[in-house]
Motif scaffolding. Structure first.
Motif, PDB file in Angstrom:
ATOM      1  N   SER A 128       8.355  -4.665  -5.810  1.00 26.56           N
ATOM      2  CA  SER A 128       8.701  -6.077  -5.612  1.00 26.56           C
ATOM      3  C   SER A 128       7.517  -6.860  -5.059  1.00 26.56           C
ATOM      4  O   SER A 128       7.242  -7.983  -5.494  1.00 26.56           O
ATOM      5  N   LEU A 129       6.821  -6.273  -4.083  1.00 26.52           N
ATOM      6  CA  LEU A 129       5.677  -6.982  -3.498  1.00 26.52           C
ATOM      7  C   LEU A 129       4.625  -7.253  -4.582  1.00 26.52           C
ATOM      8  O   LEU A 129       4.099  -8.363  -4.688  1.00 26.52           O
ATOM      9  N   LEU A 133      -7.696   6.320  -7.794  1.00 25.65           N
ATOM     10  CA  LEU A 133      -6.783   5.384  -8.451  1.00 25.65           C
ATOM     11  C   LEU A 133      -7.435   4.453  -9.468  1.00 25.65           C
ATOM     12  O   LEU A 133      -6.750   3.702 -10.137  1.00 25.65           O
ATOM     13  N   ALA A 156       0.820  -1.211   0.000  1.00 27.95           N
ATOM     14  CA  ALA A 156       0.000   0.000   0.000  1.00 27.95           C
ATOM     15  C   ALA A 156       0.854   1.260   0.000  1.00 27.95           C
ATOM     16  O   ALA A 156       1.979   1.252  -0.494  1.00 27.95           O
ATOM     17  N   HIS A 165       5.250   2.165  -1.040  1.00 23.61           N
ATOM     18  CA  HIS A 165       5.742   3.073  -2.092  1.00 23.61           C
ATOM     19  C   HIS A 165       6.228   4.387  -1.519  1.00 23.61           C
ATOM     20  O   HIS A 165       7.003   5.097  -2.122  1.00 23.61           O
ATOM     21  N   PRO A 173      10.236   2.591  -2.844  1.00 20.50           N
ATOM     22  CA  PRO A 173       9.540   2.288  -4.105  1.00 20.50           C
ATOM     23  C   PRO A 173       9.918   0.922  -4.678  1.00 20.50           C
ATOM     24  O   PRO A 173       9.079   0.248  -5.277  1.00 20.50           O
ATOM     25  N   LEU A 174      11.148   0.499  -4.454  1.00 20.93           N
ATOM     26  CA  LEU A 174      11.558  -0.811  -4.975  1.00 20.93           C
ATOM     27  C   LEU A 174      10.801  -1.930  -4.259  1.00 20.93           C
ATOM     28  O   LEU A 174      10.331  -2.888  -4.878  1.00 20.93           O
ATOM     29  N   LEU A 175      10.644  -1.792  -2.941  1.00 23.61           N
ATOM     30  CA  LEU A 175       9.900  -2.785  -2.163  1.00 23.61           C
ATOM     31  C   LEU A 175       8.460  -2.846  -2.676  1.00 23.61           C
ATOM     32  O   LEU A 175       7.885  -3.919  -2.846  1.00 23.61           O
ATOM     33  N   LYS A 180       1.209  -0.787 -11.981  1.00 24.51           N
ATOM     34  CA  LYS A 180       2.464  -0.043 -12.038  1.00 24.51           C
ATOM     35  C   LYS A 180       3.639  -1.013 -12.169  1.00 24.51           C
ATOM     36  O   LYS A 180       4.532  -0.812 -12.990  1.00 24.51           O
ATOM     37  N   ARG A 199      -6.346   6.798 -12.342  1.00 26.17           N
ATOM     38  CA  ARG A 199      -5.056   7.500 -12.296  1.00 26.17           C
ATOM     39  C   ARG A 199      -3.954   6.602 -11.770  1.00 26.17           C
ATOM     40  O   ARG A 199      -4.223   5.789 -10.892  1.00 26.17           O
ATOM     41  N   PRO A 200      -2.711   6.820 -12.179  1.00 28.78           N
ATOM     42  CA  PRO A 200      -2.346   7.693 -13.301  1.00 28.78           C
ATOM     43  C   PRO A 200      -2.760   7.039 -14.626  1.00 28.78           C
ATOM     44  O   PRO A 200      -2.595   5.827 -14.778  1.00 28.78           O
ATOM     45  N   PRO A 201      -3.312   7.830 -15.552  1.00 32.82           N
ATOM     46  CA  PRO A 201      -3.906   7.252 -16.760  1.00 32.82           C
ATOM     47  C   PRO A 201      -2.944   6.370 -17.558  1.00 32.82           C
ATOM     48  O   PRO A 201      -3.359   5.381 -18.142  1.00 32.82           O
ATOM     49  N   LYS A 202      -1.664   6.735 -17.566  1.00 36.50           N
ATOM     50  CA  LYS A 202      -0.722   5.958 -18.382  1.00 36.50           C
ATOM     51  C   LYS A 202      -0.457   4.591 -17.764  1.00 36.50           C
ATOM     52  O   LYS A 202      -0.017   3.676 -18.434  1.00 36.50           O
ATOM     53  N   ARG A 213       5.819  -9.882  -7.021  1.00 33.03           N
ATOM     54  CA  ARG A 213       5.673 -11.229  -6.462  1.00 33.03           C
ATOM     55  C   ARG A 213       4.267 -11.755  -6.792  1.00 33.03           C
ATOM     56  O   ARG A 213       4.102 -12.886  -7.260  1.00 33.03           O
ATOM     57  N   MET A 241      -3.795  -0.544  -8.804  1.00 30.39           N
ATOM     58  CA  MET A 241      -2.870   0.422  -9.403  1.00 30.39           C
ATOM     59  C   MET A 241      -1.423  -0.023  -9.169  1.00 30.39           C
ATOM     60  O   MET A 241      -0.587   0.064 -10.066  1.00 30.39           O
TER      61      MET A 241
END
Lengths: 293, 647, 198
Positions: free
Chosen positions: A59-60, A153, A46, A50, A54-56, A89, A156-159, A63, A85
């Motif tokens: 990674s979660l 969410l 959640a 982030h 951000p890497l964790l 991502k 968003r984010p639209p991309k 997984r 989201m």
């Protein structure tokens, strides 16, 4: 429709938002869509993950995507928009950045290709289609004048999420209108309710939630429809406190989208968990004027 | 360099090699001339910069010394060598030497050529009748040359005719433009084609042939006396006025505005009761001149011209969800154009204009109320790569300041709010003008973009930012005016393709050189001016139009044109007349010809190059199966010679 | 002076250089009005290398990650992503504006629960957060706040005293360890960075 979907419940649906889970399960069963819970799923981390690593966070989610891939799901339903989201991502990164994909695969100790597509609840109903929804309706929701609330969410984010129009979404309206409900045009469909700030900055969240509730009322809605457990907490569970700060605000039932689909196809409130909401949400109440509630 | 010079002198065929630091300078050129005479040279290679720079210079020097200018070659050892490779290395020197050797081998096989003479038509076509087109047409016509002015709309005048006042002087736009429109209409040297479009263009510098489509007007312009009784009596009233950008209404038979030139109406069949339901016919009945013709059809006319000025102007970006160009995205956060009281800058001009739909009173479109709080937002679309438009539209800062003034002058108790990112007011008296809007007329300026506009109880909630104050700002506005980005007008790209001129990724027409050839295009004889070339204001458009007109006059000052003689040539004796070249030629410069003997008997067919059309591209050379096509100055033998010198 | 090469790389990948300070992020931010430094200011500080200013701002802990800024940025800067990077840097360095300690504690308690169980145990989260929060500021009112919600949640079956656990808890611990190791390495990144004020 006889469909089998991978299912990622996320912590909220297995915790304080268990009513959302029962709602989705019961509702999709009516359309012969079977949800198979992802074996050994982990929390997406959640905002906490982030926010601080951000890497964790990636990674979660990676997984979970790797597990879904291993189990062979082409689509994975994540009803919580935050989980959804985060999964999108991570998948976005896996598909776009080969170096990152290798790193993530290494961290999560599983092969990772980003094959499994992540979908939200609205996309499930959209794939059922308006025609089939209409066929299933046993009790048209004629009393419902819904303010469709997408929150942050879902779009968003639209991309990353690639779903609907991020400023003026209308997929939920389409689904509800197929059930005989009417929807209102309002201005807070994609404004944030304060989400996870509930514990740390409650007064701000109450103000943000109030703006949303008040705008829905001002535009003639008699209920709000959400597809997010956090939105439901802030708008439903916290509504009493919001109304303490703003006594002029009438009570406004807050439904999950699956609640209304379920009710329309003839399921009972108790099957869907509608009776577990904080703000009374029995359908009959909608025909009464708001002031008396 | 000394080393290169010494080695050059040893190349077979080289009579002498000299080094001079600035060969293009006056002493350098003298040196060239002296050597040509002294050494009786029959060819010259200059190893220096690009032929784009100084080919002309050295050809002139050769000519002055009695050497045919087409016996000059330039070995480009700067752009092609020293600038792009490691300096002072052996390999760089080797490459420079190779380039020089190739040029020597080319010049050995050069032969004298004479420029091609072409006649020219001293008549100009101006496409677009806005302020730029009007200016260009008048300048050319006043210089004594015929002008054909083509305008798509029923009247000339363009965007400027719809503006209220102009910055930085606040003089009335129509008052300064209409005299010029009248002049265009009455000038004996200008032939006006309004409600017409350029359909096709062929030919070349000095000799263009232009096909023009005159759209059916349903009114005979020659018979019509301009009384406009039809306009007054037409019962079909509620049609959106294009001239008022949808804020006002017009009839089915109409002139766009009272001062239109020509003052001749058109019928819009889409809204005319006669065309839609075969009833009415009022205009026909009351027309004393008998000018109404419901059977009118589009007409195609052809005109021969020697030069073309393109002045097709601009349109504004709209914030709607649907866009006409891939990559351009609407503004959902501003409501996709669904809120009636969110208008654009040109619409505000009509509201503020005395001739506009509200007779110059500021009234908001939704309910006609006088707005007391108006928010002006700059850079809508402009400088917004996320929406697909990265460029600055240049004029918005100024017209937004103007709008706040016009608003304050008309609504004394109103408040104008401006959201801006930067104020770009470079220009004579421009910054003073913006300061006046703030200091004298009390416009409130907030440095920041607006994130969202939403409509609530008839008010527009504008969520913006004051980045200098460091906080979000929310304003309850009665009306919002968007300074939308300038974009090339509809069809500009298609027109550019017909004219074979370039355009950039945004569709603005390309000038030949951004600094030194700002009104020329890459196609000789075609010029650009005004906002079709890039966002610009009225003074700039007018200046550029006069510049384009001056270029046309330079062209027309000659009795005939000369062209470079480096064109294709066909060996007509050996040509098998297979027509491969004819089909391949992108300029339609090759025709099928007959060769006859003295008695007039057909000997054979052949392909033949029209040297006045040939651009020397060499496509025919590469497709000819019998090696009968060749290019003067770049013959196959020369190219082989050059390649051979490398082996 | 901070050495923060990997941070620079991360925010550059999120296109911080493109920020032209239009303020659209702050204009649409739901928390903008209660922030000490709205998003555009954080972007400005990050952009010009005044990282100390950014990590000490209250606002980085007030950001709700709603992604409105990222969705609307005219320059396609991933503003919300950069907020994450700044928070992560503050976290690694143990920096936190005093007013926002409770938010940080909440995140700590959250991640702790996920690390140990693979999933969130809400009871444990709330208990830990409340107790640690109380120990940080001794505010009795906050300790007891929302306690009346518990029985009502239980009544609705919305309260699971023992949350679910993921099956692969060893793997999850390893994932945490690996990610934290990368973060720690980044914190010690020796890439020099130009001087900044703060």
């Amino acid at each position: 429709m006889n469909l089998l979907l991978g299912y990622y419940p996320g912590c909220a649906l297995h915790g304080s938002s268990s009513d959302y889970e029962s709602s989705i399960q019961a509702c999709l069963q009516a359309f012969k869509i079977r949800l198979v819970e992802l074996n050994g799923w982990v929390c997406c981390g959640a905002s906490a993950a982030h926010s601080v690593n951000p890497l964790l966070s990636k990674s979660l989610s990676a997984r979970n995507l790797a597990i879904a891939e291993r189990e062979g799901y082409t689509e994975l339903l994540a009803p919580c928009p935050l989980c959804s989201m985060e999964l999108c991502k991570a998948r976005h990164t896996i598909l776009e950045d080969e170096e990152h994909r290798k790193q993530l695969s290494d961290i999560v100790e599983l092969p990772l290709q980003g094959k499994t597509r992540v979908i939200n609840v609205l996309q499930v109903f959209e794939s059922i289609g308006q025609a089939e929804l209409r066929e299933h309706v046993k009790q048209p929701l004629t009393e419902v004048r819904a303010a469709c609330y997408y929150g942050c969410l879902l779009t968003r984010p639209p991309k990353v999420v690639e779903f609907d129009d991020c400023e003026h979404p209308n997929s939920m309206e389409g689904i509800l209108e197929a059930l005989g409900a009417s929807t209102v045009k309002w201005n807070f469909a994609t404004e944030c309710c304060g989400a996870g700030m509930t514990l740390a900055r409650e007064e701000t969240v109450i103000e943000l939630s109030h703006r949303i509730l008040a705008n829905a009322v001002a535009h003639g809605a008699n209920c709000i429809v959400v597809a997010c457990p956090m939105c439901h907490v802030n708008l439903d569970m916290k509504q009493e406190e919001t109304r303490k700060a703003h006594p002029e605000l009438p009570q406004l039932p807050v439904y999950y989208l699956s609640d209304l689909v379920g009710l329309a196809v003839g399921l009972k409130e108790s099957q869907l968990g509608v009776d577990k909401h904080f703000v009374p949400a029995e359908l009959d109440l909608l025909s009464e004027p708001a002031e008396t509630r | 360099m000394e080393d290169l010079t010494a080695r050059t002198a040893e190349i077979p065929g080289v009579k002498c090699a000299v080094h001079y630091k600035y060969m293009c300078s006056d002493p350098g050129q003298s040196l060239v001339r002296e050597k040509i005479v002294e050494e009786k040279l029959d060819g010259l290679v200059v190893a220096a910069c690009s032929p784009h720079m100084h080919m002309k210079t050295f050809r002139a020097a050769a000519k002055a010394a009695g050497l045919n200018p087409y016996l000059v070659e330039i070995a480009n050892i700067r752009e092609h060598c020293s600038w792009v490779h490691e300096p002072k290395t052996e390999m760089t020197t080797v490459k420079a030497m190779d380039i020089i050797r190739m040029s020597v081998n080319k010049v050995i096989q050069d032969h004298s050529l004479e420029p091609i003479k072409v006649s020219l038509v001293k008549r100009a076509l101006v496409i677009g009748g806005g302020v730029a087109g009007i200016q260009a047409a008048l300048d050319i016509a006043d210089a004594g040359h015929e002008v054909i002015l083509v305008e798509r709309e029923p009247s000339v005048g363009g965007k400027m005719a719809g503006l209220s006042e102009t910055f930085p002087t606040l003089d009335c736009s129509q008052c300064i433009l209409t005299p010029r429109m009248v002049e265009v209409g009455q000038h004996p040297g200008i032939r006006l084609y309004t409600y017409s479009e350029v359909e096709a263009v062929s030919g070349f510098l000095g000799n263009f042939s232009v096909t023009i489509r005159k759209k059916a007007r349903y009114v005979d312009v020659d018979k019509c006396n301009g009384c406009l009784d039809c306009w007054a009596k037409c019962p079909s009233k509620q049609n959106q006025s294009e001239f008022d950008y949808g804020l006002g209404q017009r009839k089915a038979i109409y002139v766009p505005f009272p001062q239109a030139v020509p003052a001749r109406p058109v019928i819009d069949p889409k809204t005319c009761i006669k065309f839609q339901r075969n009833k009415c016919g009022v205009c026909l009945k009351i027309c004393k001149a008998n000018a109404i013709n419901y059977e009118d059809e589009d007409k195609i006319v052809t005109e021969e011209v020697g030069a073309i000025v393109v002045a097709t102007g601009f349109k504004l970006y709209n914030i709607g969800k649907k866009q006409d160009t891939p990559g351009i995205i609407g503004y959902g956060e501003y409501g996709y154009g669904e809120y009636k009281d969110v208008i654009d800058g040109l619409q505000f001009e009509r509201l503020a204009s005395a001739s506009g739909p509200t007779s110059g009173e500021i009234r908001r479109p939704s309910d006609g109320a006088e707005p007391k709080n108006v928010v002006f937002i700059a850079c809508v679309g402009s400088r917004d790569p996320a929406k697909g438009i990265p460029y600055c539209s240049k004029i918005c800062c100024m017209y937004t300041a103007k709008h706040t003034m016009l608003y304050k002058h008309k609504v004394h108790d109103g408040q104008a709010h401006v959201f801006y990112m930067d104020i770009r007011a470079g220009g004579k008296s421009y910054d003073e003008f913006v300061r006046r809007a703030i200091e004298k007329d009390g416009a409130r300026y907030y440095r920041g973009r607006v994130s969202k506009i939403s409509e609530e109880n008839g008010k527009l909630m504008v969520s913006g930012s004051d980045t200098i104050g460091g906080e979000p700002v929310e304003i309850e506005a009665d009306m919002v005016v968007l300074a939308s980005a300038m974009r090339p007008s509809d069809g500009a790209k298609e027109l550019a393709q017909k004219l074979k001129i370039g355009y950039d990724e945004h569709g603005f027409l390309s000038e030949s050189h951004p600094k030194l050839r700002p009104v020329e295009t890459t196609t000789a004889g075609i010029f650009v001016c005004g906002a079709c070339q890039g966002p610009k204001d009225i003074p700039e458009s007018v200046a550029q139009a006069s510049a384009a007109a001056a270029k046309v006059q330079v062209l027309f000052s000659k009795s005939e044109l000369t062209r470079e003689p480096e064109v294709a040539r066909i060996d007509e004796i050996n040509c098998a007349a297979c027509s491969a070249c004819l089909r391949a030629c992108p300029y339609s410069a090759i025709e099928r010809a007959e060769i006859r003997d003295r008695g007039g008997n057909l000997v054979k067919y052949t392909s033949r190059v029209n040297p006045s059309l040939c651009m020397g591209c060499g496509t025919c050379v590469s497709v000819c199966p019998s090696k009968c096509a060749d290019l003067e100055g770049f013959s196959e033998q020369q190219i082989y010679g050059m390649v051979n010198s490398l082996i | 002076m901070r050495k923060a090469g990997s941070f620079d790389k991360a925010v550059s990948a999120l296109r911080i250089e493109r920020c032209y300070q239009c303020g659209k992020c702050s204009a649409g931010c739901p928390m903008g009005s209660v922030m000490d430094a709205p998003p555009h200011r954080i972007m400005q500080w990050v952009g010009r290398g005044a990282i100390d200013r950014a990590v000490n701002a209250e606002s980085i802990w007030l950001c709700v990650s709603c992604q409105t800024c990222t969705a609307r940025c005219p320059q396609t800067v991933d503003t919300a992503g950069i907020m994450d990077e700044v928070r992560a840097l503050a976290w690694r360095e143990g920096v936190c504006s005093p007013a926002m300690v409770r938010t940080k504690l909440f995140l700590e308690a959250f991640l702790d629960s996920v690390r140990r169980h693979g999933r969130l145990n809400e009871t444990e989260l709330i208990a830990k957060y409340k107790i640690r929060g109380f120990l940080s500021d001794y505010k009795m009112a906050l300790l007891l706040k929302d306690s009346m919600l518990a029985p009502r949640l239980i009544k609705r079956g919305k309260f699971r005293l023992f949350g679910g656990k993921s099956g692969d808890r060893d793997v999850i611990k390893r994932i945490f360890d690996k990610c934290e190791k990368v973060a720690a390495a980044e914190a010690n990144d020796k890439t020099p960075k130009e001087a900044h004020h703060g």
